[in-house]
Structure formats: C-alpha cells, structure tokens
Design a protein around this motif. Structure first.
Motif, PDB file in Angstrom:
ATOM      1  N   LEU A  47      52.629  35.852  40.154  1.00 50.21           N
ATOM      2  CA  LEU A  47      52.972  35.988  38.738  1.00 50.21           C
ATOM      3  C   LEU A  47      54.005  37.094  38.534  1.00 50.21           C
ATOM      4  O   LEU A  47      53.943  38.145  39.169  1.00 50.21           O
ATOM      5  N   THR A  72      46.143  43.276  30.014  1.00 48.69           N
ATOM      6  CA  THR A  72      45.159  42.256  30.351  1.00 48.69           C
ATOM      7  C   THR A  72      43.778  42.750  29.967  1.00 48.69           C
ATOM      8  O   THR A  72      43.566  43.939  29.794  1.00 48.69           O
ATOM      9  N   ILE A 118      47.214  44.395  37.292  1.00 47.58           N
ATOM     10  CA  ILE A 118      46.592  43.116  37.574  1.00 47.58           C
ATOM     11  C   ILE A 118      45.505  43.234  38.625  1.00 47.58           C
ATOM     12  O   ILE A 118      44.559  42.466  38.640  1.00 47.58           O
ATOM     13  N   ILE A 162      45.443  37.635  30.271  1.00 46.98           N
ATOM     14  CA  ILE A 162      44.366  37.208  31.156  1.00 46.98           C
ATOM     15  C   ILE A 162      43.105  37.979  30.815  1.00 46.98           C
ATOM     16  O   ILE A 162      43.104  39.202  30.735  1.00 46.98           O
ATOM     17  N   MET A 206      45.055  29.058  33.213  1.00 47.96           N
ATOM     18  CA  MET A 206      46.259  29.850  33.359  1.00 47.96           C
ATOM     19  C   MET A 206      47.479  28.960  33.530  1.00 47.96           C
ATOM     20  O   MET A 206      48.554  29.255  33.008  1.00 47.96           O
ATOM     21  N   VAL A 222      41.555  41.448  38.110  1.00 47.48           N
ATOM     22  CA  VAL A 222      40.915  40.388  38.885  1.00 47.48           C
ATOM     23  C   VAL A 222      39.746  40.878  39.711  1.00 47.48           C
ATOM     24  O   VAL A 222      39.086  40.096  40.386  1.00 47.48           O
ATOM     25  N   LEU A 266      47.156  35.058  41.304  1.00 54.69           N
ATOM     26  CA  LEU A 266      47.933  36.013  40.513  1.00 54.69           C
ATOM     27  C   LEU A 266      49.060  36.668  41.300  1.00 54.69           C
ATOM     28  O   LEU A 266      49.912  37.328  40.715  1.00 54.69           O
TER      29      LEU A 266
END
Length: 237
Positions: free
Chosen positions: A192, A200, A222, A174, A155, A226, A189
């Motif tokens: 970001l 993503t 996000i 991602i 990343m 993750v 993250l």
C-alpha cells in the motif's frame, strides 16, 4: 463504556507536536453521550493533544461551533477528524453532508471519515470525489472506511473506489477489527502507498459483526494498525 483511540496527524498546532512521532487523539465515539465541546474538554483534561468529533447535522448549530472551538482553544487541541459522512444508497449527497465537511473545515480537522451504503462503486466514487472537492479548500483528507455493515466491505473494494475517485484528497481508513472481519492478512498492507493512509484506527472487539465495537486506538503507523494480536511497544514521546 469509555473508549480511546490513538492517532497521528499530519498537522499539529505547535512546533513540539511537529517533532513528535506519535500523538494521542480522543475519539469521537469514546463518549457518545457527550456533546462535541464536552469531548474536547474531556480530551484536554485527560492530557490528549488531539481530538475527534461526531457532527450531527440535525443538532449542530452556530452555538455548537462556538462552544467547540472555545474548548479546542482552551486546551490547545488539534482536530484529527470529524465523522461520519454516510453516503446513502443511491449516492446522492445533501446539504447535511456539506455541513459536516464545512464544520470540519472550520474546526481545523485534518480528516473527514466517510462510509458508504451505496453498492455501486461508480456512484460511490462520484460521491467521494465531490466530498473531496468540498474538503479541498481546508486541505482535509477524505478517508473511506470499509466495514462489514456497509456496502464497502473489503480493502480491495475501498481501494478500487479510491482509485476511481481520482482525487489527491481521497484516502483509506483501516480499522483493524474490520480488517480482520473482512478476512484480510497483514501482508496485504505491504504494498500500500503510505500516502493513502493519513491515519488508521485500531479497534478491539469480537470477531462477530453483531458484537458491539470498541474503538480503542488510532495511529498512523501501519505496523501498529495490523498488530491486532501482537504486543506493540508504543513510543513514550
């Protein structure tokens, strides 16, 4: 093997979709044996409202475009992305790269998926900037994906290239399995910028890079991207 992705797009074809927090998109790699128009029909029959396409310059024709656009209209689909633009070693772009961008624009895609085999960040950034310029008339984002089988393997590398690209269309893609394989942690993250993440990809697969990937879902949020090992509650609307 059938694979699925979940996604959210910044553009929707109807007011109802604009009101939705999340949308589902059938991924280009879900049905690799299908032609793009067949993927669109599959997406529509399965109840998806978005779809993605792999554009192969060697086989893409005016008839391919006509058939794919007709299938999109038939099922009232929006196009999340087209892929894949490979920046080759050396960073030189060709007419094939432009063809994918132009096809995405004509199909109304929101995003272009890009990967790079060029190890020099400066040359990759130059190529990415040119892709962004080509994509700008269609208001498409150009999303650079990092993964262990390319020259952009983390990343941090991807973000450095995007910053050097210095173009508002440049974005980060991602993929959770590559995020994990690169040794990243979810906490990375938190800082970001949301604007860097138009969508993503959530993937299921083995940690070993030699194992075949299974792209499962795409989503904008996000937090979903993750939670590779945690249970997620997906909205029903």
């Amino acid at each position: 093997m059938r694979l699925i992705k979940m996604a959210i797009a910044e553009r929707r074809s109807t007011a109802q979709r604009r009101d939705m927090a999340h949308i589902l998109s059938l991924a280009a790699g879900t049905l690799p044996e299908f032609q793009p128009e067949e993927v669109a029909h599959a997406a529509g029959h399965a109840g998806f409202n978005h779809v993605g396409f792999t554009i192969e310059p060697e086989t893409w024709t005016a008839e391919s475009m006509r058939a794919t656009r007709a299938a999109i209209r038939t099922h009232d689909l929006s196009v999340l992305d087209v892929e894949v633009v490979w920046i080759a070693e050396g960073g030189t772009l060709t007419d094939d790269h432009k063809l994918i961008i132009d096809a995405g624009m004509e199909l109304g895609a929101a995003n272009i998926l890009v990967v790079s085999a060029e190890p020099d960040k400066g040359r990759t950034a130059e190529a990415l900037h040119q892709l962004c310029e080509w994509a700008a008339p269609g208001q498409m984002r150009v999303a650079l994906e990092f993964l262990m089988i390319t020259a952009v393997q983390s990343m941090g590398d991807a973000l450095a290239i995007i910053r050097q690209t210095d173009h508002p269309a440049a974005a980060l893609l991602i993929d959770t399995i590559h995020f994990q394989r690169a040794g990243h942690r979810p906490g990375e993250l938190e800082e970001l910028e949301a604007s860097l993440l138009p969508y993503t990809q959530i993937c299921d697969g083995k940690r070993d890079c030699a194992a075949r990937l299974k792209p499962i879902w795409k989503t904008r949020w996000i937090c979903a991207a993750v939670r590779a090992k945690a249970r997620c509650r997906w909205p029903t609307s």
